[in-house]
Design an enzyme around this catalytic site. Structure first.
Site, PDB file in Angstrom:
ATOM      1  CG  HIS A  33      42.946  34.003  26.508  1.00  0.00           C
ATOM      2  ND1 HIS A  33      42.267  34.966  26.143  1.00  0.00           N
ATOM      3  CD2 HIS A  33      43.605  34.163  27.826  1.00  0.00           C
ATOM      4  CE1 HIS A  33      42.080  35.931  27.218  1.00  0.00           C
ATOM      5  NE2 HIS A  33      42.580  35.437  28.401  1.00  0.00           N
ATOM      6  CD  GLU A  76      42.879  46.575  52.087  1.00  0.00           C
ATOM      7  OE1 GLU A  76      43.499  47.110  52.874  1.00  0.00           O
ATOM      8  OE2 GLU A  76      41.671  46.199  52.294  1.00  0.00           O
ATOM      9  CG  HIS A 107      44.679  41.371  55.471  1.00  0.00           C
ATOM     10  ND1 HIS A 107      43.387  41.700  55.602  1.00  0.00           N
ATOM     11  CD2 HIS A 107      45.387  42.446  55.160  1.00  0.00           C
ATOM     12  CE1 HIS A 107      43.309  43.205  55.201  1.00  0.00           C
ATOM     13  NE2 HIS A 107      44.400  43.513  55.019  1.00  0.00           N
TER      14      HIS A 107
END
Length: 396
Positions: free
Chosen positions: A99, A337, A279
């Site tokens: 795929h 994270e 961030h």
């Protein structure tokens, strides 16, 4: 019944300052016990931040012969617009069929081993066996497959689009099923009878046989090998070691093919926490691998909300919102994270304060030398200070 719900074994929405009252009606006590900071929020929580937690255990399980999958997208967690996650398992020999996606695919192996294959746009092929802690990354549009080896496998797939669904991808069986057989015949140069038994629908995941040694499956390629590896051994990477745990950062600087996903693997010891930070480049999508944690997300205008997390949960933090991740258990917390970015970037609250003129920090916060002398000019990542580690809250 009232006495039962008021005994000390069942948590109640009452804080030690007297705020709240007993929950005497229908309730899910087990869920309340798993979410103590949502049942009794810290007094510092304020405002109406949206939900930033969803458990894979609350998702639909897509079962197939050969494995299963489940996903967390904006349908389950509306705040998570930048990233969607898919938790998938394959039996020994189980195949996620050939795929490709319109989005990049980033993955980490959680349990067992699998074999991945791919061919890039220049016809250069790739095959590799991946084990626990290993990553792979396929750029958008690059075809690939995944197959469970002898012990089977379970892994997390990450896509840089919150609207993504793994059930809505481009697969080879689906394309064959929806192409006239005379076209297939003309394309491959074989009679239409060669396609008499092709699937009439998308297979998605199916049961195959366990493949032999990787050398037995390699296909000689006149175009050569890919210039940038599609895999990265994260656990073999030297970690950043702190008193409270370890950090392994992976992005395009050390996994060059991964241009749309950056991540860090956190090991947070009991009593320790991922320091207060934010961030500056994108939202943060989290996956909790083991242990228990709490996180307060701070936004503008006096808004903050605290959440509790455990293995299998997804957390989310909007761009530039302040937060921490605190280990609330007696076992090591492991959490990822993950960011829709080519680089990992964070700003440490303590480092920022330490490198700012002390006079302005002191006047801004009305603090003295005790705090100022404790600030670190180096980024800590994970902190654990003797005498100041996590302990059960007493303000309930």
């Amino acid at each position: 019944m009232e006495n039962e719900t008021r005994n000390g074994n069942i948590p109640q929405p009452i804080r030690n300052d007297g705020a709240g009252w007993y929950d005497l009606g229908p309730r899910d006590v087990m869920r309340d016990m798993e979410n103590p900071d949502m049942l009794v929020s810290p007094v510092t929580d304020a405002g109406s931040l949206p939900n930033m937690k969803f458990s894979f255990s609350d998702t639909h399980m897509q079962l197939n012969h050969g494995g299963w999958s489940r996903e967390v997208t904006v349908r389950e967690l509306p705040i998570a617009t930048t990233i969607a996650g898919v938790n998938m398992a394959l039996t020994p020999g189980g195949v996620r069929e050939l795929h490709w996606h319109q989005q990049a695919e980033w993955a980490i192996m959680l349990v067992g081993r699998a074999r991945i294959t791919s061919v890039d746009q220049n016809g250069r092929n790739f095959i590799a066996d991946v084990g626990v802690g290993d990553l792979w990354y396929f750029p958008p549009g690059i075809p690939h497959s995944i197959q469970g080896l002898e012990e089977g496998s379970e892994f997390l797939l990450v896509f840089p689009d919150g609207n993504f669904s793994d059930l809505n991808t481009l697969t080879i069986s689906d394309w064959f099923a929806h192409t006239p057989k005379d076209v297939l015949s003309a394309n491959f140069g074989v009679p239409t009878s060669a396609f008499a038994h092709i699937p009439n629908h998308q297979l998605y995941i199916y049961q195959g046989t366990v493949p032999g040694p990787i050398e037995s499956q390699k296909v000689a390629d006149p175009q050569g090998t890919i210039p940038l590896s599609f895999t990265h051994r994260l656990l073999a990477q030297k970690p950043i070691v702190t008193p409270g745990g370890t950090v392994r950062i992976v992005d395009s600087t050390n996994f060059p093919i991964s241009t749309q996903i950056a991540a860090s693997l956190l090991e947070i010891k009991p009593g320790a926490m991922r320091e207060m930070h934010w961030h500056p480049n994108n939202d943060e999508w989290q996956y909790y691998i083991s242990g228990t944690a709490r996180m307060t997300v701070f936004a503008a205008n006096g808004t903050a909300r605290t959440f509790d997390y455990r293995a299998g949960d997804v957390g989310y933090v909007p761009f530039a919102n302040g937060h921490y991740i605190q280990n609330t258990g007696d076992k090591t917390l492991w959490v990822m994270e993950i960011f829709k970015s080519d680089r990992f970037e964070d700003v440490s609250l303590s480092q920022w304060m330490a490198l700012t003129p002390h006079q302005i920090v002191q006047s801004n916060l009305n603090v003295g030398p005790e705090l100022m002398n404790a600030l670190r000019k180096e980024k800590s990542f994970i902190v654990k200070h003797p005498g100041y580690s996590y302990y059960p809250r007493t303000d309930r």
